[in-house]
Write a protein that holds these residues in place. Structure first.
Motif, mmCIF file in Angstrom:
data_model
loop_
_atom_site.group_PDB
_atom_site.id
_atom_site.type_symbol
_atom_site.label_atom_id
_atom_site.label_comp_id
_atom_site.label_asym_id
_atom_site.label_seq_id
_atom_site.Cartn_x
_atom_site.Cartn_y
_atom_site.Cartn_z
ATOM 1 N N LEU A 1 13.346 -9.795 24.160
ATOM 2 C CA LEU A 1 13.662 -11.014 25.186
ATOM 3 C C LEU A 1 15.128 -11.230 25.355
ATOM 4 O O LEU A 1 15.648 -11.379 26.370
ATOM 5 C CB LEU A 1 13.067 -12.223 24.814
ATOM 6 C CG LEU A 1 12.663 -13.327 25.920
ATOM 7 C CD1 LEU A 1 11.356 -14.014 25.494
ATOM 8 C CD2 LEU A 1 13.558 -14.272 25.992
ATOM 9 N N ILE A 2 16.008 -11.513 24.175
ATOM 10 C CA ILE A 2 17.331 -11.807 24.070
ATOM 11 C C ILE A 2 18.053 -10.676 24.839
ATOM 12 O O ILE A 2 19.109 -10.632 25.566
ATOM 13 C CB ILE A 2 17.696 -12.214 22.885
ATOM 14 C CG1 ILE A 2 17.440 -13.141 22.174
ATOM 15 C CG2 ILE A 2 19.227 -11.991 22.680
ATOM 16 C CD1 ILE A 2 17.440 -13.486 20.758
ATOM 17 N N ASP B 1 17.047 -18.643 30.666
ATOM 18 C CA ASP B 1 17.496 -19.973 31.390
ATOM 19 C C ASP B 1 17.170 -21.298 30.506
ATOM 20 O O ASP B 1 17.925 -22.017 30.207
ATOM 21 C CB ASP B 1 16.896 -19.987 32.600
ATOM 22 C CG ASP B 1 17.256 -19.000 33.434
ATOM 23 O OD1 ASP B 1 18.567 -18.179 33.243
ATOM 24 O OD2 ASP B 1 16.591 -18.712 34.698
ATOM 25 N N ILE B 2 16.016 -20.996 30.061
ATOM 26 C CA ILE B 2 15.576 -22.289 28.954
ATOM 27 C C ILE B 2 16.482 -22.445 27.974
ATOM 28 O O ILE B 2 16.705 -23.417 27.386
ATOM 29 C CB ILE B 2 14.073 -22.214 28.758
ATOM 30 C CG1 ILE B 2 13.018 -22.341 30.095
ATOM 31 C CG2 ILE B 2 13.691 -23.179 27.446
ATOM 32 C CD1 ILE B 2 11.753 -22.002 29.715
ATOM 33 N N LEU B 3 16.588 -21.217 27.056
ATOM 34 C CA LEU B 3 17.055 -21.094 26.076
ATOM 35 C C LEU B 3 18.624 -21.676 26.281
ATOM 36 O O LEU B 3 19.154 -22.236 25.350
ATOM 37 C CB LEU B 3 17.063 -20.012 25.263
ATOM 38 C CG LEU B 3 15.661 -19.425 24.667
ATOM 39 C CD1 LEU B 3 15.516 -17.854 24.256
ATOM 40 C CD2 LEU B 3 15.264 -20.293 23.506
ATOM 41 N N ASN C 1 22.543 -20.755 20.912
ATOM 42 C CA ASN C 1 23.572 -19.717 20.936
ATOM 43 C C ASN C 1 22.790 -18.384 20.799
ATOM 44 O O ASN C 1 22.095 -18.290 19.622
ATOM 45 C CB ASN C 1 24.520 -20.005 19.864
ATOM 46 C CG ASN C 1 25.643 -18.928 19.713
ATOM 47 O OD1 ASN C 1 25.254 -17.822 20.108
ATOM 48 N ND2 ASN C 1 26.825 -19.339 19.240
ATOM 49 N N LEU C 2 22.659 -17.618 21.714
ATOM 50 C CA LEU C 2 21.692 -16.298 21.817
ATOM 51 C C LEU C 2 22.450 -15.346 20.664
ATOM 52 O O LEU C 2 21.580 -14.568 20.091
ATOM 53 C CB LEU C 2 21.490 -15.768 23.116
ATOM 54 C CG LEU C 2 20.764 -16.876 23.978
ATOM 55 C CD1 LEU C 2 20.589 -16.294 25.529
ATOM 56 C CD2 LEU C 2 19.333 -17.085 23.497
ATOM 57 N N ARG C 3 23.744 -15.115 20.736
ATOM 58 C CA ARG C 3 24.299 -14.183 19.839
ATOM 59 C C ARG C 3 23.955 -14.699 18.198
ATOM 60 O O ARG C 3 23.547 -13.993 17.343
ATOM 61 C CB ARG C 3 25.739 -14.253 20.127
ATOM 62 C CG ARG C 3 26.460 -13.296 19.006
ATOM 63 C CD ARG C 3 27.798 -13.008 19.590
ATOM 64 N NE ARG C 3 28.165 -12.940 21.077
ATOM 65 C CZ ARG C 3 28.483 -11.656 21.366
ATOM 66 N NH1 ARG C 3 28.694 -10.928 20.780
ATOM 67 N NH2 ARG C 3 28.585 -11.279 22.738
ATOM 68 N N GLN C 4 24.244 -16.029 17.996
ATOM 69 C CA GLN C 4 23.666 -16.304 16.671
ATOM 70 C C GLN C 4 22.197 -16.215 16.405
ATOM 71 O O GLN C 4 22.064 -15.769 15.225
ATOM 72 C CB GLN C 4 24.173 -17.971 16.585
ATOM 73 C CG GLN C 4 23.877 -18.500 15.261
ATOM 74 C CD GLN C 4 23.820 -19.995 14.956
ATOM 75 O OE1 GLN C 4 24.564 -20.710 16.120
ATOM 76 N NE2 GLN C 4 23.618 -20.401 14.306
ATOM 77 N N SER D 1 8.545 -13.756 31.006
ATOM 78 C CA SER D 1 9.346 -14.011 29.709
ATOM 79 C C SER D 1 9.100 -15.351 29.235
ATOM 80 O O SER D 1 8.845 -15.551 28.099
ATOM 81 C CB SER D 1 10.822 -13.872 29.946
ATOM 82 O OG SER D 1 11.265 -14.700 30.978
ATOM 83 N N GLU D 2 8.929 -16.310 30.146
ATOM 84 C CA GLU D 2 8.651 -17.744 29.634
ATOM 85 C C GLU D 2 7.180 -17.793 29.035
ATOM 86 O O GLU D 2 7.069 -18.528 28.017
ATOM 87 C CB GLU D 2 8.798 -18.658 30.801
ATOM 88 C CG GLU D 2 7.877 -18.522 32.003
ATOM 89 C CD GLU D 2 7.953 -17.414 33.001
ATOM 90 O OE1 GLU D 2 7.298 -17.707 34.271
ATOM 91 O OE2 GLU D 2 8.955 -16.811 32.786
ATOM 92 N N HIS D 3 6.438 -17.042 29.302
ATOM 93 C CA HIS D 3 5.015 -17.012 29.005
ATOM 94 C C HIS D 3 5.011 -16.396 27.186
ATOM 95 O O HIS D 3 4.523 -16.830 26.364
ATOM 96 C CB HIS D 3 4.130 -16.175 29.782
ATOM 97 C CG HIS D 3 3.969 -16.873 31.039
ATOM 98 N ND1 HIS D 3 4.372 -16.153 32.069
ATOM 99 C CD2 HIS D 3 3.648 -18.161 31.308
ATOM 100 C CE1 HIS D 3 4.185 -16.980 33.169
ATOM 101 N NE2 HIS D 3 3.773 -18.112 32.887
ATOM 102 N N ILE D 4 5.946 -15.565 27.102
ATOM 103 C CA ILE D 4 6.042 -14.578 25.793
ATOM 104 C C ILE D 4 6.880 -15.923 24.778
ATOM 105 O O ILE D 4 6.561 -16.033 23.744
ATOM 106 C CB ILE D 4 7.190 -13.546 26.011
ATOM 107 C CG1 ILE D 4 6.623 -12.335 26.691
ATOM 108 C CG2 ILE D 4 7.623 -13.156 24.418
ATOM 109 C CD1 ILE D 4 5.740 -11.391 25.837
#
Length: 184
Positions: free
Chosen positions: A37-38, A47-49, A55-58, A107-110
């Protein structure tokens, strides 16, 4: 036959397998789904995250650290399969899509399904970032309301989502089986 997954989810699944292979894991688990997903980097889940200042990288680094501890030297990329928890997440994502009156799992359902699978490393990791099912659901609902799609979620006054009895039985069965063995 109707496809139960969007192209984005198909891509996420492909990326998940590639991530499992790259990290030397002989299976695709919930953590690999999150990495997929990332890696995809787009869609409502991302978008939600981002809206929740994750922090997606972290997060990616934290997930990889967990998965590297489970690496194996002899993984056959052709033999990599979904483990039981990842399979359940994919099934729950289809149910989440149906509950939210979406024609296919996206993706949001996942992401919502990952948060329902509480006895997983990724759920605990996301909860450590102050995320849970309700916060993600509410953020998804707010983002749709601001884009004029509030009917996507049904009546705001309903506390419980309505679903057909056959879905309730499947959902209860799937979540009851999870609850028996989970402590997140």
């Amino acid at each position: 036959m109707n496809n139960q997954f969007t192209q984005k989810v198909s891509d996420i699944i492909m990326y998940s397998k590639e991530e499992a292979n790259r990290l030397g894991n002989g299976y695709i688990g919930p953590e690999h789904l999150m990495l997929g997903l990332i890696r995809d980097g787009e869609g409502k889940a991302i978008d939600i995250l981002n809206n929740m200042n994750i922090n997606l990288r972290q997060l990616k680094n934290e997930i990889e650290s967990i998965l590297r501890n489970e690496a194996s030297d002899n993984t056959d990329s052709e033999a990599i399969r979904f483990n039981e928890k990842a399979s359940l997440i994919l099934k729950l994502s289809i149910l989440e899509a149906k509950l939210l009156q979406s024609p296919a799992s996206d993706s949001e359902h996942i992401l919502l399904a990952i948060m329902k699978s509480r006895n997983t490393n990724i759920c605990r990791l996301l909860e450590g970032h102050d995320l849970n099912y309700d916060t993600i659901y509410n953020e998804l609902k707010v983002s749709h309301e601001t884009h004029g799609a509030s009917d996507y979620y049904g009546d705001e006054d309903d506390e419980d989502l309505e679903m057909p009895p056959s879905k309730k039985k499947f959902f209860r069965s799937a979540t009851d089986n999870q609850k028996k063995s989970e402590v997140c």
